[in-house]
Design an enzyme around this catalytic site. Sequence first.
Site, PDB file in Angstrom:
ATOM      1  N   GLU A  17       0.886  -1.172   0.000  1.00  0.00           N
ATOM      2  CA  GLU A  17       0.000   0.000   0.000  1.00  0.00           C
ATOM      3  C   GLU A  17       0.916   1.212   0.000  1.00  0.00           C
ATOM      4  O   GLU A  17       1.429   1.608   1.035  1.00  0.00           O
ATOM      5  CB  GLU A  17      -0.885   0.016   1.255  1.00  0.00           C
ATOM      6  CG  GLU A  17      -1.765  -1.191   1.440  1.00  0.00           C
ATOM      7  CD  GLU A  17      -2.840  -1.334   0.376  1.00  0.00           C
ATOM      8  OE1 GLU A  17      -3.149  -0.326  -0.281  1.00  0.00           O
ATOM      9  OE2 GLU A  17      -3.345  -2.445   0.204  1.00  0.00           O
ATOM     10  N   CYS A  22      -2.422   8.969   2.689  1.00  0.00           N
ATOM     11  CA  CYS A  22      -2.113   8.363   1.394  1.00  0.00           C
ATOM     12  C   CYS A  22      -3.229   8.622   0.397  1.00  0.00           C
ATOM     13  O   CYS A  22      -2.977   8.800  -0.788  1.00  0.00           O
ATOM     14  CB  CYS A  22      -1.811   6.874   1.533  1.00  0.00           C
ATOM     15  SG  CYS A  22      -3.080   5.961   2.404  1.00  0.00           S
TER      16      CYS A  22
HETATM   17  P1  NDP Z   1       8.888   4.796   4.329  1.00  0.00           P
HETATM   18  O1  NDP Z   1       8.277   4.139   3.156  1.00  0.00           O
HETATM   19  O2  NDP Z   1      10.354   4.990   4.336  1.00  0.00           O
HETATM   20  O3  NDP Z   1       8.522   4.001   5.670  1.00  0.00           O
HETATM   21  C1  NDP Z   1       7.362   3.212   5.839  1.00  0.00           C
HETATM   22  C2  NDP Z   1       7.667   2.049   6.784  1.00  0.00           C
HETATM   23  O4  NDP Z   1       8.696   1.217   6.222  1.00  0.00           O
HETATM   24  C3  NDP Z   1       8.206   2.496   8.136  1.00  0.00           C
HETATM   25  O5  NDP Z   1       7.747   1.629   9.153  1.00  0.00           O
HETATM   26  C4  NDP Z   1       9.699   2.351   7.949  1.00  0.00           C
HETATM   27  O6  NDP Z   1      10.386   2.200   9.166  1.00  0.00           O
HETATM   28  C5  NDP Z   1       9.790   1.074   7.142  1.00  0.00           C
HETATM   29  N1  NDP Z   1      11.038   0.919   6.396  1.00  0.00           N
HETATM   30  C6  NDP Z   1      11.935   1.871   6.024  1.00  0.00           C
HETATM   31  N2  NDP Z   1      12.942   1.316   5.317  1.00  0.00           N
HETATM   32  C7  NDP Z   1      12.678  -0.006   5.237  1.00  0.00           C
HETATM   33  C8  NDP Z   1      13.333  -1.120   4.617  1.00  0.00           C
HETATM   34  N3  NDP Z   1      14.443  -0.971   3.920  1.00  0.00           N
HETATM   35  N4  NDP Z   1      12.771  -2.324   4.715  1.00  0.00           N
HETATM   36  C9  NDP Z   1      11.607  -2.496   5.401  1.00  0.00           C
HETATM   37  N5  NDP Z   1      10.961  -1.494   6.011  1.00  0.00           N
HETATM   38  C10 NDP Z   1      11.469  -0.259   5.925  1.00  0.00           C
HETATM   39  O7  NDP Z   1       8.134   6.150   4.501  1.00  0.00           O
HETATM   40  P2  NDP Z   1       8.517   7.421   5.333  1.00  0.00           P
HETATM   41  O8  NDP Z   1       7.887   7.234   6.667  1.00  0.00           O
HETATM   42  O9  NDP Z   1       9.986   7.740   5.286  1.00  0.00           O
HETATM   43  O10 NDP Z   1       7.751   8.516   4.470  1.00  0.00           O
HETATM   44  C11 NDP Z   1       8.269   8.920   3.211  1.00  0.00           C
HETATM   45  C12 NDP Z   1       7.169   9.196   2.243  1.00  0.00           C
HETATM   46  O11 NDP Z   1       6.395   8.028   2.053  1.00  0.00           O
HETATM   47  C13 NDP Z   1       6.163  10.213   2.709  1.00  0.00           C
HETATM   48  O12 NDP Z   1       6.600  11.465   2.410  1.00  0.00           O
HETATM   49  C14 NDP Z   1       4.945   9.848   1.935  1.00  0.00           C
HETATM   50  O13 NDP Z   1       5.020  10.430   0.664  1.00  0.00           O
HETATM   51  C15 NDP Z   1       5.051   8.357   1.804  1.00  0.00           C
HETATM   52  N6  NDP Z   1       4.230   7.629   2.791  1.00  0.00           N
HETATM   53  C16 NDP Z   1       3.075   7.091   2.375  1.00  0.00           C
HETATM   54  C17 NDP Z   1       2.259   6.468   3.276  1.00  0.00           C
HETATM   55  C18 NDP Z   1       0.982   5.882   2.850  1.00  0.00           C
HETATM   56  O14 NDP Z   1       0.053   5.836   3.651  1.00  0.00           O
HETATM   57  N7  NDP Z   1       0.881   5.367   1.660  1.00  0.00           N
HETATM   58  C19 NDP Z   1       2.591   6.354   4.680  1.00  0.00           C
HETATM   59  C20 NDP Z   1       3.879   6.913   5.015  1.00  0.00           C
HETATM   60  C21 NDP Z   1       4.645   7.523   4.090  1.00  0.00           C
HETATM   61  P3  NDP Z   1      11.002   3.492   9.871  1.00  0.00           P
HETATM   62  O15 NDP Z   1       9.891   4.484  10.012  1.00  0.00           O
HETATM   63  O16 NDP Z   1      11.440   2.933  11.167  1.00  0.00           O
HETATM   64  O17 NDP Z   1      12.098   3.971   8.956  1.00  0.00           O
END
Ligand code: NDP
Length: 500
Positions: A239, A273
């Site tokens: 997602e 999102c």
């Molecule tokens: P990320 O995609 O980086 O993080 C989402 C989740 O993945 C977090 O729990 C994160 O952990 C985890 N994660 C990060 N790196 C890895 C990896 N290599 N392998 C497995 N899991 C990992 O999103 P961000 O929070 O940095 O947000 C960045 C952008 O993503 C936002 O600006 C937005 O545009 C989008 N976003 C979209 C969402 C949605 O609902 N579709 C939700 C959140 C973000 P940790 O936080 O500990 O790094």
Amino acid sequence: MTTTQQRTGSTFESLNPASGDVVGTHPVHTEEEVREAVVRAREAAAWWSALSYDERDTHLSAWKGVITRRVAQLADVMHQETGKPHGDAMLEAALAIDHLAWAAGHAGKVLKRRKVSAGLVMANQAATVEYLPLGVIGVIGPWNYPVFTPMGSIGYALAAGNAVVFKPSEYSPGVGEWLARTFQETVGRPVLQVVTGLGETGAALCRAGVDKIAFTGSTATGKRVMAACAETLTPVVIEAGGKDAVIVDEDADVEAAADATLWGACSNAGQTCTGVERVYVHERVYDEFLASLTAKARELRADDSPSSHLGPITMPKQLDVIRGHIQDALDRGGRAVLGGVDAVGERFVQPTILVDVPEDSAAVQEETFGPTVTVAKVRDMDEAVARTNATRYGLGSTVFSKSRGMELAGRIRSGMTAVNGVITFAAIPSLPFGGVGDSGFGRIHGPDGLKEFTYAKAIARQRFKPLLTLTSFTRTEKADAQLAQMITMLHGRGGTIPKK
Ligand code: NDP
């Protein structure tokens, strides 16, 4: 302090994004600890999956009761970790509870063994299909809706008979721990566990031997998750982000459209999102819509007062993205009718409405994740649909039209569309939630969301000896001829394709 997380050896702190205050300290779970959690989950899954649907419903309903009775406490952790207004946190938790109830109550109906027709050729067989749990599901959740979004995977995976290991975002670990703690308190077995840490802990979960990963976050991280899972052929549901549009037809209720657009764009400070990031308005109602939207947006303020409608930007690095998109739009001929670059503060962003923004600019093509929206005038709804569809994303969308809502909704390439409302689909537990293209694939919520965490088990049982023995080397030429006759009788009268 510019980051909300600080590493201190094998722990990290979660901070309040509105003030920078420490909210809690959490372990950075190592790869080995994540593996151990998955081993414990597998043992728990053996017990959990052997329960009947009704028994699981009883456990999940008890957990739901605990969450509901302590919802103010949960909302408080959400408020502190993400900065979102307390009322918004309550709304989010309430919707998550409703989804959990639906998943627990409907799992049996959707997944249990059912008879299907075996067809005439195999009429001697009794055919059944059922959906069995995969085992252990790894859930990697985001910070923007730290309860509602992961619960879309956790609740449905549990109801389908799986155990879950949940890795919350490093920005909302306390919320994840709260959910796992209350589950453990209620059910008494590690069917739902939480592992905390930074991105590496999430990466470790992908390699820890789980049977599926449910990921919510950015498209870029989604690709990394998928690559890690490919090594072990671990399936994934992704997602990812969106660039959702609202289209407003000439016969729309313009006031209602403006109200919905503002909420869709600015609630949760735009960090949604399925948040509204673009609007395409019929030229006949464009001026009226823009005036109404701007007037309503002027009433909103993002600050840390208790009456504020908009909280802070949870992830500090996002401020640069939001500022960058606004600046780029202005540099390329766009105008800010409200807000602008100065609307981006150190922690808060004020509502920003941009017009005349070129379609190929970042503010129209990339996920901004802030309380900003672009508004464009279109000739007709064909142009609105074409522009809406001209993006890599395809998560949600909204149509405002009195007479053509369903028709226009059907033409938009997105997983979900709200007609004369906004983001309503997410609150309806029986509807699947998910996207196409860069917004990801697979579905949470609804019957599809339950099936996402299962595998289909097909059983064909012979009821009596076949009239035609087909699956044996003793098959005769006569049987072949009879089969050919039967197939011709059944399917030989294919219709002709009408000429246009
Ligand atoms: P990320 O995609 O980086 O993080 C989402 C989740 O993945 C977090 O729990 C994160 O952990 C985890 N994660 C990060 N790196 C890895 C990896 N290599 N392998 C497995 N899991 C990992 O999103 P961000 O929070 O940095 O947000 C960045 C952008 O993503 C936002 O600006 C937005 O545009 C989008 N976003 C979209 C969402 C949605 O609902 N579709 C939700 C959140 C973000 P940790 O936080 O500990 O790094």
